[in-house]
Design a protein around this motif. Structure first.
Motif, PDB file in Angstrom:
ATOM      1  N   LEU A 105      22.852  14.339  -6.854  1.00 42.40           N
ATOM      2  CA  LEU A 105      22.936  14.112  -8.300  1.00 42.40           C
ATOM      3  C   LEU A 105      21.650  13.492  -8.848  1.00 42.40           C
ATOM      4  CD1 LEU A 105      26.591  12.774  -8.623  1.00 42.40           C
ATOM      5  CD2 LEU A 105      25.721  14.958  -9.482  1.00 42.40           C
ATOM      6  N   VAL A 106      21.120  12.503  -8.137  1.00 41.11           N
ATOM      7  CA  VAL A 106      19.880  11.856  -8.599  1.00 41.11           C
ATOM      8  C   VAL A 106      18.720  12.843  -8.546  1.00 41.11           C
ATOM      9  CG1 VAL A 106      18.199  10.035  -8.085  1.00 41.11           C
ATOM     10  CG2 VAL A 106      20.643   9.525  -8.024  1.00 41.11           C
ATOM     11  N   ASN A 107      18.649  13.644  -7.475  1.00 39.44           N
ATOM     12  CA  ASN A 107      17.605  14.665  -7.387  1.00 39.44           C
ATOM     13  C   ASN A 107      17.721  15.662  -8.537  1.00 39.44           C
ATOM     14  OD1 ASN A 107      16.495  13.576  -5.105  1.00 39.44           O
ATOM     15  ND2 ASN A 107      17.414  15.028  -3.683  1.00 39.44           N
ATOM     16  N   ALA A 108      18.965  16.041  -8.873  1.00 39.63           N
ATOM     17  CA  ALA A 108      19.187  16.977  -9.972  1.00 39.63           C
ATOM     18  C   ALA A 108      18.692  16.388 -11.288  1.00 39.63           C
ATOM     19  CB  ALA A 108      20.670  17.334 -10.064  1.00 39.63           C
ATOM     20  N   ALA A 109      18.995  15.111 -11.514  1.00 36.06           N
ATOM     21  CA  ALA A 109      18.547  14.458 -12.745  1.00 36.06           C
ATOM     22  C   ALA A 109      17.026  14.404 -12.818  1.00 36.06           C
ATOM     23  CB  ALA A 109      19.138  13.052 -12.845  1.00 36.06           C
ATOM     24  N   HIS A 110      16.392  14.099 -11.683  1.00 35.67           N
ATOM     25  CA  HIS A 110      14.924  14.015 -11.659  1.00 35.67           C
ATOM     26  C   HIS A 110      14.279  15.385 -11.870  1.00 35.67           C
ATOM     27  CE1 HIS A 110      14.919  10.012  -9.181  1.00 35.67           C
ATOM     28  NE2 HIS A 110      15.321   9.859 -10.428  1.00 35.67           N
ATOM     29  N   ALA A 111      14.998  16.450 -11.521  1.00 32.32           N
ATOM     30  CA  ALA A 111      14.433  17.798 -11.664  1.00 32.32           C
ATOM     31  C   ALA A 111      14.494  18.300 -13.101  1.00 32.32           C
ATOM     32  CB  ALA A 111      15.175  18.777 -10.748  1.00 32.32           C
ATOM     33  N   ILE A 112      15.288  17.641 -13.938  1.00 34.35           N
ATOM     34  CA  ILE A 112      15.429  18.061 -15.340  1.00 34.35           C
ATOM     35  C   ILE A 112      14.432  17.290 -16.182  1.00 34.35           C
ATOM     36  CG2 ILE A 112      16.998  18.084 -17.316  1.00 34.35           C
ATOM     37  CD1 ILE A 112      19.313  18.370 -15.296  1.00 34.35           C
ATOM     38  N   GLU A 113      13.549  18.018 -16.861  1.00 34.60           N
ATOM     39  CA  GLU A 113      12.463  17.361 -17.574  1.00 34.60           C
ATOM     40  C   GLU A 113      12.897  16.827 -18.939  1.00 34.60           C
ATOM     41  OE1 GLU A 113       9.474  20.410 -17.481  1.00 34.60           O
ATOM     42  OE2 GLU A 113       8.656  19.687 -15.578  1.00 34.60           O
ATOM     43  N   ASP A 114      13.712  17.548 -19.660  1.00 32.53           N
ATOM     44  CA  ASP A 114      14.171  17.089 -20.969  1.00 32.53           C
ATOM     45  C   ASP A 114      15.661  16.753 -20.891  1.00 32.53           C
ATOM     46  OD1 ASP A 114      11.647  17.375 -22.263  1.00 32.53           O
ATOM     47  OD2 ASP A 114      11.967  19.537 -22.283  1.00 32.53           O
ATOM     48  N   PHE A 115      16.492  17.673 -21.292  1.00 32.87           N
ATOM     49  CA  PHE A 115      17.938  17.488 -21.182  1.00 32.87           C
ATOM     50  C   PHE A 115      18.554  18.805 -20.744  1.00 32.87           C
ATOM     51  CE2 PHE A 115      22.338  16.983 -22.465  1.00 32.87           C
ATOM     52  CZ  PHE A 115      22.593  15.643 -22.183  1.00 32.87           C
ATOM     53  N   GLY A 116      19.393  18.735 -19.731  1.00 33.57           N
ATOM     54  CA  GLY A 116      19.961  19.968 -19.196  1.00 33.57           C
ATOM     55  C   GLY A 116      21.408  19.806 -18.804  1.00 33.57           C
ATOM     56  N   LYS A 117      21.803  20.526 -17.764  1.00 32.96           N
ATOM     57  CA  LYS A 117      23.197  20.529 -17.334  1.00 32.96           C
ATOM     58  C   LYS A 117      23.249  20.415 -15.821  1.00 32.96           C
ATOM     59  CE  LYS A 117      25.676  24.367 -17.622  1.00 32.96           C
ATOM     60  NZ  LYS A 117      26.493  25.471 -18.195  1.00 32.96           N
ATOM     61  N   ILE A 118      24.182  19.589 -15.345  1.00 33.44           N
ATOM     62  CA  ILE A 118      24.468  19.476 -13.920  1.00 33.44           C
ATOM     63  C   ILE A 118      25.927  19.861 -13.721  1.00 33.44           C
ATOM     64  CG2 ILE A 118      24.652  17.927 -11.934  1.00 33.44           C
ATOM     65  CD1 ILE A 118      22.433  16.225 -13.193  1.00 33.44           C
ATOM     66  N   THR A 119      26.153  20.852 -12.893  1.00 33.07           N
ATOM     67  CA  THR A 119      27.505  21.319 -12.627  1.00 33.07           C
ATOM     68  C   THR A 119      27.904  20.908 -11.217  1.00 33.07           C
ATOM     69  OG1 THR A 119      27.214  23.226 -14.088  1.00 33.07           O
ATOM     70  CG2 THR A 119      29.032  23.322 -12.516  1.00 33.07           C
TER      71      THR A 119
ATOM     72  N   VAL B 133      36.102  23.415   2.895  1.00 31.67           N
ATOM     73  CA  VAL B 133      35.911  23.210   1.456  1.00 31.67           C
ATOM     74  C   VAL B 133      34.413  23.294   1.168  1.00 31.67           C
ATOM     75  CG1 VAL B 133      37.948  21.726   1.226  1.00 31.67           C
ATOM     76  CG2 VAL B 133      35.713  20.692   1.658  1.00 31.67           C
ATOM     77  N   THR B 134      34.079  23.687  -0.050  1.00 28.93           N
ATOM     78  CA  THR B 134      32.681  23.709  -0.466  1.00 28.93           C
ATOM     79  C   THR B 134      32.511  22.812  -1.678  1.00 28.93           C
ATOM     80  OG1 THR B 134      33.011  25.654  -1.880  1.00 28.93           O
ATOM     81  CG2 THR B 134      32.252  26.034   0.379  1.00 28.93           C
ATOM     82  N   LEU B 135      31.351  22.186  -1.745  1.00 32.25           N
ATOM     83  CA  LEU B 135      30.982  21.316  -2.860  1.00 32.25           C
ATOM     84  C   LEU B 135      29.567  21.704  -3.276  1.00 32.25           C
ATOM     85  CD1 LEU B 135      31.484  17.468  -3.004  1.00 32.25           C
ATOM     86  CD2 LEU B 135      29.382  18.526  -3.798  1.00 32.25           C
ATOM     87  N   GLU B 136      29.394  22.053  -4.537  1.00 34.47           N
ATOM     88  CA  GLU B 136      28.078  22.450  -5.026  1.00 34.47           C
ATOM     89  C   GLU B 136      27.610  21.500  -6.123  1.00 34.47           C
ATOM     90  OE1 GLU B 136      28.287  26.447  -6.407  1.00 34.47           O
ATOM     91  OE2 GLU B 136      28.451  27.319  -4.396  1.00 34.47           O
ATOM     92  N   VAL B 137      26.323  21.214  -6.107  1.00 34.03           N
ATOM     93  CA  VAL B 137      25.663  20.491  -7.201  1.00 34.03           C
ATOM     94  C   VAL B 137      24.549  21.397  -7.702  1.00 34.03           C
ATOM     95  CG1 VAL B 137      24.322  18.469  -7.871  1.00 34.03           C
ATOM     96  CG2 VAL B 137      26.223  18.225  -6.249  1.00 34.03           C
ATOM     97  N   GLU B 138      24.690  21.864  -8.934  1.00 31.49           N
ATOM     98  CA  GLU B 138      23.750  22.822  -9.512  1.00 31.49           C
ATOM     99  C   GLU B 138      23.131  22.241 -10.774  1.00 31.49           C
ATOM    100  OE1 GLU B 138      23.684  27.539 -10.879  1.00 31.49           O
ATOM    101  OE2 GLU B 138      25.546  26.572 -10.250  1.00 31.49           O
ATOM    102  N   ASP B 139      21.831  22.370 -10.901  1.00 32.85           N
ATOM    103  CA  ASP B 139      21.153  21.839 -12.087  1.00 32.85           C
ATOM    104  C   ASP B 139      20.347  22.926 -12.784  1.00 32.85           C
ATOM    105  OD1 ASP B 139      18.182  21.818 -11.297  1.00 32.85           O
ATOM    106  OD2 ASP B 139      19.023  20.644  -9.649  1.00 32.85           O
ATOM    107  N   THR B 140      19.972  22.646 -14.011  1.00 37.10           N
ATOM    108  CA  THR B 140      19.139  23.571 -14.794  1.00 37.10           C
ATOM    109  C   THR B 140      17.709  23.047 -14.880  1.00 37.10           C
ATOM    110  OG1 THR B 140      19.814  22.463 -16.852  1.00 37.10           O
ATOM    111  CG2 THR B 140      21.110  24.368 -16.153  1.00 37.10           C
ATOM    112  N   GLY B 141      17.268  22.394 -13.814  1.00 41.70           N
ATOM    113  CA  GLY B 141      15.943  21.783 -13.794  1.00 41.70           C
ATOM    114  C   GLY B 141      14.827  22.760 -13.485  1.00 41.70           C
ATOM    115  N   LYS B 142      13.721  22.187 -13.066  1.00 38.18           N
ATOM    116  CA  LYS B 142      12.504  22.986 -12.880  1.00 38.18           C
ATOM    117  C   LYS B 142      12.494  23.807 -11.601  1.00 38.18           C
ATOM    118  CE  LYS B 142      10.216  18.815 -11.138  1.00 38.18           C
ATOM    119  NZ  LYS B 142       9.166  17.813 -11.421  1.00 38.18           N
ATOM    120  N   GLY B 143      13.461  23.558 -10.713  1.00 41.60           N
ATOM    121  CA  GLY B 143      13.522  24.336  -9.481  1.00 41.60           C
ATOM    122  C   GLY B 143      12.545  23.836  -8.424  1.00 41.60           C
ATOM    123  N   ILE B 144      12.617  24.461  -7.258  1.00 42.89           N
ATOM    124  CA  ILE B 144      11.772  24.079  -6.125  1.00 42.89           C
ATOM    125  C   ILE B 144      10.891  25.262  -5.753  1.00 42.89           C
ATOM    126  CG2 ILE B 144      11.777  23.285  -3.712  1.00 42.89           C
ATOM    127  CD1 ILE B 144      14.650  22.251  -4.214  1.00 42.89           C
ATOM    128  N   ALA B 145       9.617  25.003  -5.606  1.00 40.74           N
ATOM    129  CA  ALA B 145       8.675  26.059  -5.238  1.00 40.74           C
ATOM    130  C   ALA B 145       9.049  26.650  -3.878  1.00 40.74           C
ATOM    131  CB  ALA B 145       7.252  25.500  -5.192  1.00 40.74           C
TER     132      ALA B 145
END
Length: 293
Positions: free
Chosen positions: A181-195, A205-217
């Motif tokens: 979650l913290v990594n997802a927040a740091h990857a978002i430069e302005d304001f986005g969404k974390i699912t 069971v599966t657990l996903e954390v998805e963000d709309t941030g800048k992504g990873i090279a």
């Protein structure tokens, strides 16, 4: 036989020291993460405490007005004098505002209790046994701990499925969720969404954390689980969070995968067995065979 005994004993001692070192590293990273969040947690607590304190000051003024009215019952010359005092203190407004004041203060204290409870649940360092746990509760606990890191950066969307209780070390899984979650927040430069998405299928069971941030090279994707590797700036991370998360999930006989596209965001997926293999049920994943002083 006797030639092998010293070797086996030495190997067992080495394994025990390695497990102890891993355990200490895990707790150090947890405490470091909590330290990084401390300012945000203090802010989260300070807000409700601030308005509860303000409400208490207002309550003191209201009580003084009410005491004026009740004290006048014995001293007022007439009923009209009492009515005048009642009018002067604006009794009707005071009565209604008292209800709102107490309700708001109660909500503030409940918020503080929730944060403290979340920190207590999250920071358990003595918990080492696999137990049945509610992953959704763990997610909510972690969200309460990292709320200040997220609320200015992203809308958090819960896409929860029906999950059974999962055999795990809840505090360690919470730590993994916090890292993601913290990594997802740091990857978002302005304001986005974390699912946060959970699903149950068969024995896992599966657990996903998805963000709309800048992504990873792409050149970094194969290295993100390496110890001390980080793309964050100085002071922003230790480079151990994802490495320790990887180890935690492996010890839980699970898998952690990442999918990312630069400019599109990142999705981490954790897969965990609902029930651990028999040998792990009655042992500690970091069980010590020696007790260092």
């Amino acid at each position: 036989m006797t030639d092998k005994e010293p070797t086996n004993t030495g190997q067992e001692a080495l394994n025990a020291r390695l497990e102890q070192a891993n355990k200490q590293l895990l707790q150090s990273e947890k405490l470091a993460a909590i330290g990084q969040l401390a300012a945000g947690v203090a802010h989260e607590i300070n807000n409700p405490v601030g308005y509860v304190y303000s409400n208490l000051q207002t309550l003191e003024n209201y009580l003084n007005d009410l005491f004026r009215l009740t004290d006048a019952i014995d001293t007022a010359a007439s009923l009209e004098d009492l009515r005048q005092i009642r009018h002067n203190i604006d009794y009707n407004y005071l009565r209604e505002d008292l209800k709102d004041l107490l309700s708001e203060s109660r909500e503030g204290i409940e918020r503080v209790k929730t944060i403290i409870s979340a920190m207590k649940d999250f920071s358990h360092i003595e918990e080492e046994e696999f137990k049945q746990a509610d992953l959704h509760r763990g997610i909510e606990t972690t969200l309460n701990v990292v709320n200040n890191e997220l609320k200015y950066k992203a809308e958090v969307v819960r896409d929860f499925g029906e999950l059974p209780h999962v055999e795990c070390i809840a505090s360690q899984i919470n730590q993994v969720i916090m890292n993601l979650l913290v990594n997802a927040a740091h990857a978002i430069e302005d304001f986005g969404k974390i699912t946060i998405r959970t699903r149950h299928q068969g024995d896992s069971v599966t657990l996903e954390v998805e963000d709309t941030g800048k992504g990873i090279a792409s050149e970094h994707l194969n290295r993100i689980f390496e110890p001390f590797f980080t793309t964050k700036g100085i002071g922003k991370g230790t480079g151990l969070g994802l490495s320790l998360s990887f180890n935690i999930i492996k010890k839980h006989n699970g898998e952690i995968e990442v999918h990312s596209e630069p400019g599109q965001g990142t999705r981490f997926r954790i897969t965990l067995p609902v029930t651990q293999p028999e040998p792990l049920r009655h042992t500690h994943p970091n069980q010590d065979t020696e007790n260092p002083a």
